[in-house]
Design a protein around this motif. Structure first.
Motif, PDB file in Angstrom:
ATOM      1  N   VAL A  44       0.865  -1.178   0.000  1.00 33.40           N
ATOM      2  CA  VAL A  44       0.000   0.000   0.000  1.00 33.40           C
ATOM      3  C   VAL A  44       0.901   1.228   0.000  1.00 33.40           C
ATOM      4  CG1 VAL A  44      -1.889   1.225   1.120  1.00 33.40           C
ATOM      5  CG2 VAL A  44      -1.733  -1.267   1.326  1.00 33.40           C
ATOM      6  N   GLU A  45       0.764   2.073  -1.017  1.00 30.72           N
ATOM      7  CA  GLU A  45       1.646   3.233  -1.165  1.00 30.72           C
ATOM      8  C   GLU A  45       0.840   4.510  -1.014  1.00 30.72           C
ATOM      9  OE1 GLU A  45       4.394   6.251  -2.598  1.00 30.72           O
ATOM     10  OE2 GLU A  45       2.285   5.934  -3.063  1.00 30.72           O
ATOM     11  N   GLY A  46       1.267   5.365  -0.061  1.00 30.23           N
ATOM     12  CA  GLY A  46       0.534   6.602   0.173  1.00 30.23           C
ATOM     13  C   GLY A  46       1.434   7.791   0.423  1.00 30.23           C
ATOM     14  N   THR A  47       2.615   7.805  -0.186  1.00 32.49           N
ATOM     15  CA  THR A  47       3.513   8.941   0.004  1.00 32.49           C
ATOM     16  C   THR A  47       3.054  10.118  -0.865  1.00 32.49           C
ATOM     17  OG1 THR A  47       5.085   8.504  -1.810  1.00 32.49           O
ATOM     18  CG2 THR A  47       5.395   7.278   0.245  1.00 32.49           C
ATOM     19  N   ASP A  48       3.696  11.275  -0.654  1.00 34.13           N
ATOM     20  CA  ASP A  48       3.415  12.440  -1.499  1.00 34.13           C
ATOM     21  C   ASP A  48       4.518  12.646  -2.526  1.00 34.13           C
ATOM     22  OD1 ASP A  48       5.464  13.255   0.116  1.00 34.13           O
ATOM     23  OD2 ASP A  48       4.403  14.965   1.001  1.00 34.13           O
ATOM     24  N   SER A  49       5.297  11.598  -2.784  1.00 32.29           N
ATOM     25  CA  SER A  49       6.419  11.665  -3.727  1.00 32.29           C
ATOM     26  C   SER A  49       6.093  10.881  -4.993  1.00 32.29           C
ATOM     27  CB  SER A  49       7.684  11.095  -3.074  1.00 32.29           C
ATOM     28  OG  SER A  49       8.684  10.843  -4.038  1.00 32.29           O
ATOM     29  N   VAL A  64      -1.845  -1.211  -3.888  1.00 31.89           N
ATOM     30  CA  VAL A  64      -2.904  -0.221  -3.669  1.00 31.89           C
ATOM     31  C   VAL A  64      -2.214   1.117  -3.545  1.00 31.89           C
ATOM     32  CG1 VAL A  64      -4.794   0.535  -2.196  1.00 31.89           C
ATOM     33  CG2 VAL A  64      -4.323  -1.920  -2.451  1.00 31.89           C
ATOM     34  N   ILE A  65      -2.623   2.075  -4.367  1.00 30.50           N
ATOM     35  CA  ILE A  65      -1.914   3.352  -4.419  1.00 30.50           C
ATOM     36  C   ILE A  65      -2.910   4.504  -4.360  1.00 30.50           C
ATOM     37  CG2 ILE A  65      -1.881   3.393  -6.962  1.00 30.50           C
ATOM     38  CD1 ILE A  65       1.004   4.518  -6.730  1.00 30.50           C
ATOM     39  N   GLY A  66      -2.547   5.544  -3.615  1.00 31.74           N
ATOM     40  CA  GLY A  66      -3.442   6.681  -3.460  1.00 31.74           C
ATOM     41  C   GLY A  66      -2.689   7.988  -3.556  1.00 31.74           C
ATOM     42  N   ALA A  67      -3.431   9.056  -3.807  1.00 29.81           N
ATOM     43  CA  ALA A  67      -2.845  10.388  -3.922  1.00 29.81           C
ATOM     44  C   ALA A  67      -3.854  11.414  -3.440  1.00 29.81           C
ATOM     45  CB  ALA A  67      -2.435  10.676  -5.368  1.00 29.81           C
ATOM     46  N   LEU A  68      -3.331  12.575  -3.021  1.00 35.09           N
ATOM     47  CA  LEU A  68      -4.169  13.631  -2.467  1.00 35.09           C
ATOM     48  C   LEU A  68      -3.910  14.967  -3.150  1.00 35.09           C
ATOM     49  CD1 LEU A  68      -3.689  12.985   1.358  1.00 35.09           C
ATOM     50  CD2 LEU A  68      -5.714  12.415   0.005  1.00 35.09           C
ATOM     51  N   GLN A 107      -5.793  19.170  -2.541  1.00 34.76           N
ATOM     52  CA  GLN A 107      -6.234  19.974  -1.413  1.00 34.76           C
ATOM     53  C   GLN A 107      -7.586  19.519  -0.885  1.00 34.76           C
ATOM     54  OE1 GLN A 107      -5.444  23.518  -4.014  1.00 34.76           O
ATOM     55  NE2 GLN A 107      -4.940  24.470  -2.057  1.00 34.76           N
ATOM     56  N   PHE A 108      -8.526  19.240  -1.808  1.00 39.72           N
ATOM     57  CA  PHE A 108      -9.875  18.819  -1.440  1.00 39.72           C
ATOM     58  C   PHE A 108     -10.299  17.536  -2.154  1.00 39.72           C
ATOM     59  CE2 PHE A 108      -9.817  23.402  -0.710  1.00 39.72           C
ATOM     60  CZ  PHE A 108     -10.400  23.517   0.543  1.00 39.72           C
ATOM     61  N   ASP A 109      -9.388  16.952  -2.943  1.00 36.71           N
ATOM     62  CA  ASP A 109      -9.714  15.767  -3.730  1.00 36.71           C
ATOM     63  C   ASP A 109      -8.649  14.703  -3.533  1.00 36.71           C
ATOM     64  OD1 ASP A 109     -12.002  16.865  -5.635  1.00 36.71           O
ATOM     65  OD2 ASP A 109     -10.417  18.384  -5.571  1.00 36.71           O
ATOM     66  N   GLY A 110      -9.066  13.464  -3.600  1.00 34.47           N
ATOM     67  CA  GLY A 110      -8.128  12.355  -3.510  1.00 34.47           C
ATOM     68  C   GLY A 110      -8.502  11.256  -4.478  1.00 34.47           C
ATOM     69  N   SER A 111      -7.559  10.366  -4.753  1.00 33.53           N
ATOM     70  CA  SER A 111      -7.805   9.274  -5.689  1.00 33.53           C
ATOM     71  C   SER A 111      -7.077   8.020  -5.236  1.00 33.53           C
ATOM     72  CB  SER A 111      -7.348   9.661  -7.096  1.00 33.53           C
ATOM     73  OG  SER A 111      -5.952   9.905  -7.115  1.00 33.53           O
ATOM     74  N   LEU A 112      -7.564   6.892  -5.708  1.00 36.62           N
ATOM     75  CA  LEU A 112      -6.920   5.617  -5.411  1.00 36.62           C
ATOM     76  C   LEU A 112      -7.251   4.605  -6.481  1.00 36.62           C
ATOM     77  CD1 LEU A 112      -8.945   3.471  -2.947  1.00 36.62           C
ATOM     78  CD2 LEU A 112      -9.587   5.860  -3.277  1.00 36.62           C
ATOM     79  N   THR A 113      -6.378   3.608  -6.604  1.00 34.21           N
ATOM     80  CA  THR A 113      -6.589   2.520  -7.541  1.00 34.21           C
ATOM     81  C   THR A 113      -5.783   1.319  -7.076  1.00 34.21           C
ATOM     82  OG1 THR A 113      -6.619   1.923  -9.899  1.00 34.21           O
ATOM     83  CG2 THR A 113      -4.675   3.093  -9.107  1.00 34.21           C
ATOM     84  N   VAL A 114      -5.965   0.195  -7.773  1.00 35.72           N
ATOM     85  CA  VAL A 114      -5.211  -1.024  -7.498  1.00 35.72           C
ATOM     86  C   VAL A 114      -4.493  -1.424  -8.773  1.00 35.72           C
ATOM     87  CG1 VAL A 114      -5.317  -3.437  -6.754  1.00 35.72           C
ATOM     88  CG2 VAL A 114      -6.899  -1.758  -5.778  1.00 35.72           C
ATOM     89  N   LEU A 131      -9.648  14.706   4.592  1.00 40.07           N
ATOM     90  CA  LEU A 131      -9.485  14.074   3.282  1.00 40.07           C
ATOM     91  C   LEU A 131      -8.565  12.857   3.322  1.00 40.07           C
ATOM     92  CD1 LEU A 131     -10.072  14.126   0.212  1.00 40.07           C
ATOM     93  CD2 LEU A 131      -8.094  15.661  -0.017  1.00 40.07           C
ATOM     94  N   PRO A 132      -7.373  12.941   3.915  1.00 39.62           N
ATOM     95  CA  PRO A 132      -6.531  11.743   3.959  1.00 39.62           C
ATOM     96  C   PRO A 132      -7.189  10.578   4.692  1.00 39.62           C
ATOM     97  CG  PRO A 132      -5.263  13.691   4.530  1.00 39.62           C
ATOM     98  CD  PRO A 132      -6.694  14.101   4.517  1.00 39.62           C
TER      99      PRO A 132
END
Length: 246
Positions: free
Chosen positions: A125-130, A149-153, A155-162, A203-204
């Motif tokens: 599961v990867e959730g860094t900001d890099s 599983v990877i996610g990104a953020l 300011q007011f929106d986030g996303s994720l996928t596999v 959000l996170p």
């Protein structure tokens, strides 16, 4: 793996849950997960995977807790400021569930060591900001045939996928790689860090919890993972939408 009597009591709400049951709980117990990043997204991932009864978890983060993290990284307290995130996240997970074996790694992940870091793990599961970290982890997981599983953020929106490009879809076509999401590497100015532009504190937690859900779904084979689909959540509207990519 058999569940002890104490684990049966602890996971009772899972064990009586249709489609999960004791078999699903045993799958969770037998799984070794690597969580890359113990920040905004990693915090709820660590909390919910520990609570769910993941057998073992490696938490990788090179940073120390900063007071500014506490607005959204809720597994830490004011007393943790200045201490290792990985070590404090380990302590949190162990306090929540002593049945989970937790390893803290205070190393920065990169293209040079990503392959080594994922060895022995069943899921990442990867959730860094890099972006560089995401790209390196995705390549290493694809080569090692380990689901990600990877996610990104924003300011007011986030996303994720596999991501599992080593598998094929119903038509026999390989599932998409990380590069399908990012055909061109984004410029740093296109995705400034949250310390510059800010992030809504809830959000996170919302997106990270969804990431934990995807991990649990994959491990227990409940539901349909977000393979070839990107889930986007807006904290402004409260809406989610799912986009296919290939």
């Amino acid at each position: 793996m058999n569940l002890s009597s104490e684990e049966i009591r602890r996971y009772a709400r899972h064990i009586v849950l249709k489609d999960m049951g004791g078999a699903g709980q045993q799958k969770l117990k037998s799984t070794h997960v690597l969580v890359v990043g113990a920040g905004g997204l990693g915090s709820p991932v660590i909390a919910y995977l520990a609570g769910a009864g993941i057998g073992s978890m490696t938490i990788l983060d090179p940073d120390a807790v900063d007071v500014s993290n506490l607005q959204r990284q809720v597994i830490y307290s004011s007393a943790d400021a200045g201490l290792s995130k990985a070590e404090r996240a380990k302590a949190y997970a162990r306090a929540l569930n002593p049945h989970v074996a937790v390893t803290a790694v205070t190393m920065k992940i990169s293209a040079d060591n990503a392959a080594e870091m994922i060895v022995g793990h069943d899921l990442v599961v990867e959730g860094t900001d890099s972006f560089a970290a995401k790209k390196a982890v995705a390549a290493a997981c694809a080569n090692a045939r380990v689901p990600l599983v990877i996610g990104a953020l924003g300011q007011f929106d986030g996303s994720l996928t596999v991501l599992a490009p080593f598998l094929v879809d119903a038509a026999g076509k390989p599932l998409p790689r990380f590069e399908a999401l990012y055909p061109v590497d984004p410029r740093p100015e296109d995705s400034p860090p949250c310390e510059e532009v800010g992030v809504l504190n809830v959000l996170p937690g919302i997106v990270g919890t969804m990431m934990a859900n995807e991990a649990i779904k994959w491990i227990t084979e409940i539901g349909e993972p977000l393979l070839g689909r990107l889930l986007i959540y807006s904290a402004r509207s409260g809406e989610t939408r799912v986009m296919r990519y290939h």
